[in-house]
Motif scaffolding. Sequence first.
Motif, PDB file in Angstrom:
ATOM      1  N   VAL A  59       0.858  -1.183   0.000  1.00 12.06           N
ATOM      2  CA  VAL A  59       0.000   0.000   0.000  1.00 12.06           C
ATOM      3  C   VAL A  59       0.896   1.235   0.000  1.00 12.06           C
ATOM      4  CG1 VAL A  59      -1.754   1.285   1.264  1.00 12.06           C
ATOM      5  CG2 VAL A  59      -1.840  -1.228   1.204  1.00 12.06           C
ATOM      6  N   ARG A  60       0.659   2.153  -0.889  1.00  8.92           N
ATOM      7  CA  ARG A  60       1.519   3.334  -1.036  1.00  8.92           C
ATOM      8  C   ARG A  60       0.866   4.533  -0.354  1.00  8.92           C
ATOM      9  NH1 ARG A  60       5.343   2.416  -5.226  1.00  8.92           N
ATOM     10  NH2 ARG A  60       5.005   0.397  -6.232  1.00  8.92           N
ATOM     11  N   GLY A  61       1.660   5.236   0.419  1.00 10.96           N
ATOM     12  CA  GLY A  61       1.154   6.400   1.121  1.00 10.96           C
ATOM     13  C   GLY A  61       0.848   6.061   2.572  1.00 10.96           C
ATOM     14  N   ASP A  62       0.459   7.079   3.327  1.00 15.92           N
ATOM     15  CA  ASP A  62       0.087   6.851   4.723  1.00 15.92           C
ATOM     16  C   ASP A  62      -0.935   7.907   5.121  1.00 15.92           C
ATOM     17  OD1 ASP A  62       1.561   9.196   5.088  1.00 15.92           O
ATOM     18  OD2 ASP A  62       3.366   8.095   5.699  1.00 15.92           O
ATOM     19  N   GLY A  63      -1.459   7.733   6.307  1.00 17.49           N
ATOM     20  CA  GLY A  63      -2.441   8.700   6.790  1.00 17.49           C
ATOM     21  C   GLY A  63      -3.799   8.476   6.178  1.00 17.49           C
ATOM     22  N   ALA A  64      -4.478   9.553   5.886  1.00 19.88           N
ATOM     23  CA  ALA A  64      -5.860   9.483   5.435  1.00 19.88           C
ATOM     24  C   ALA A  64      -5.988   9.147   3.957  1.00 19.88           C
ATOM     25  CB  ALA A  64      -6.560  10.808   5.706  1.00 19.88           C
ATOM     26  N   VAL A  65      -4.905   9.271   3.177  1.00 20.50           N
ATOM     27  CA  VAL A  65      -4.965   9.019   1.735  1.00 20.50           C
ATOM     28  C   VAL A  65      -3.869   8.014   1.376  1.00 20.50           C
ATOM     29  CG1 VAL A  65      -4.830   9.994  -0.566  1.00 20.50           C
ATOM     30  CG2 VAL A  65      -5.853  11.339   1.294  1.00 20.50           C
ATOM     31  N   VAL A  66      -4.268   6.871   0.806  1.00 20.27           N
ATOM     32  CA  VAL A  66      -3.314   5.850   0.365  1.00 20.27           C
ATOM     33  C   VAL A  66      -3.733   5.332  -1.013  1.00 20.27           C
ATOM     34  CG1 VAL A  66      -2.707   5.107   2.708  1.00 20.27           C
ATOM     35  CG2 VAL A  66      -4.601   3.988   1.503  1.00 20.27           C
ATOM     36  N   ASP A  67      -2.774   4.754  -1.723  1.00 15.50           N
ATOM     37  CA  ASP A  67      -3.038   4.114  -3.015  1.00 15.50           C
ATOM     38  C   ASP A  67      -2.942   2.611  -2.846  1.00 15.50           C
ATOM     39  OD1 ASP A  67      -3.270   6.609  -4.071  1.00 15.50           O
ATOM     40  OD2 ASP A  67      -1.286   6.627  -5.034  1.00 15.50           O
ATOM     41  N   ARG A  68      -3.970   1.910  -3.300  1.00 21.09           N
ATOM     42  CA  ARG A  68      -4.005   0.451  -3.205  1.00 21.09           C
ATOM     43  C   ARG A  68      -4.198  -0.150  -4.590  1.00 21.09           C
ATOM     44  NH1 ARG A  68      -5.272  -1.979   1.774  1.00 21.09           N
ATOM     45  NH2 ARG A  68      -5.668  -0.494   3.480  1.00 21.09           N
TER      46      ARG A  68
END
Length: 426
Positions: A59-68
């Motif tokens: 999973v790319r990114g962290d917090g409230a917005v990620v790319d799956r």
Amino acid sequence: MTNSSSQWQLLLDRAASPMALLDPCGHFVHANDALCAVLGYGRDSLLDRPLDDFTVGEVRGDGAVVDRRFRRSDASTLWMRQSTSPILDPDGEPGLLLSQFHEIADHPETNVLWCRVFANAPIGMALLDLDGRWTDVNDAWCDLLGYSRHEMLGMRYSDVTYAQDQEHGSAALADLVEGKLPTVSLKKRYRHKDGHPIWVLVRTSVVTGADDRPAYLVSQCEELSERCVTDAHLAHLALHDPLTGLANRALLADRLAHVLAELERAGGVVAVLVADLDELKPVNDTYGHAAGDLLLTTTADELLNAARPGDTVARIGGDEFAVISTHPDVRAAEEFRDHVAQRLRTERETPDYRLRIRASVGLATTADPATQPAALLHDADQDMYRRKLGMRGTAGEAPSCPSCQCREEVRAEPPDDVPQAAPRLR
């Protein structure tokens, strides 16, 4: 289900964009119709399962917005950006998570890497659906079998597998599809587009979908060197026709002598059928020898399908085939001959034309163990030519067949009423 979650579900179901309610651990509490449509799963398949079960890789990114990268039910994948907000309970604690998804372009480095590995692999690589149909192949696989990529897509592996190897291949496919085995390896023969056999080692693995059930197959294929072909394989090649994989004349003679020797103990009659194709030459002349080879291999498959366990099916000449079978009496043997003759009136569609199989089938029977194998084959051959010329012989009559010279003329110039290979109707 709390009143709060029920209210949120009503809102989600009215939304046009993919949305979901998750618990604090990331399990689906609710998914709206838009998300179910994008992923290809029914809502029941998602509920109570973690979002990670449907995610491929990191999973790319962290917090409230990620790319799956999601895996859909058909095993295809897509990237979606997930934006998540907490839904607070009356005590001010996050009780549920509201996630909204929208599709984004594939991460180029992932897609490019897979394409390069697949396309440039030094061995054949292919993707197959669960029916054994190729959905993608690389250049090495095409070079091995002699087909273009366009020709192979949509073909099944069974289309280029010799009939004698089908049973093992079908059993291996069933084990993969049913989830009994994750990977199988087979030594087998593929039929090259030019007609010759190729011994290969095929390793096939199953890829599961997000529901943990088999979704598609990945195969690797490499040609076996001569040193890898065992003595059993060499013996097989010595006794079988290389194009059709059927027994050759030498093996047929051995099997016939064995069946005759068992006749006194087993009883009944031994039946020998000889089938001669009526239109191989015009097919070769009109569409080329590749089409003629397809006519021969299709005939071989029809004979194998018509034969019973224990029967021997052989190719004994350019366009001649033979079947050895045992039956309780002559009438049963004649019914078997009629069944085979009916099977040899069929058609095979190809992308460019329709092949029509037409054959004349002769029969000879004996209940005498002392009958010479060559004599029985000769009688079946003569009966076949009587039928080819439309003559009606009766049991016990001396053969009234054409001479050898006339026999060759019959092959070269089939009767006018014999249907020829016709262009495919579009």
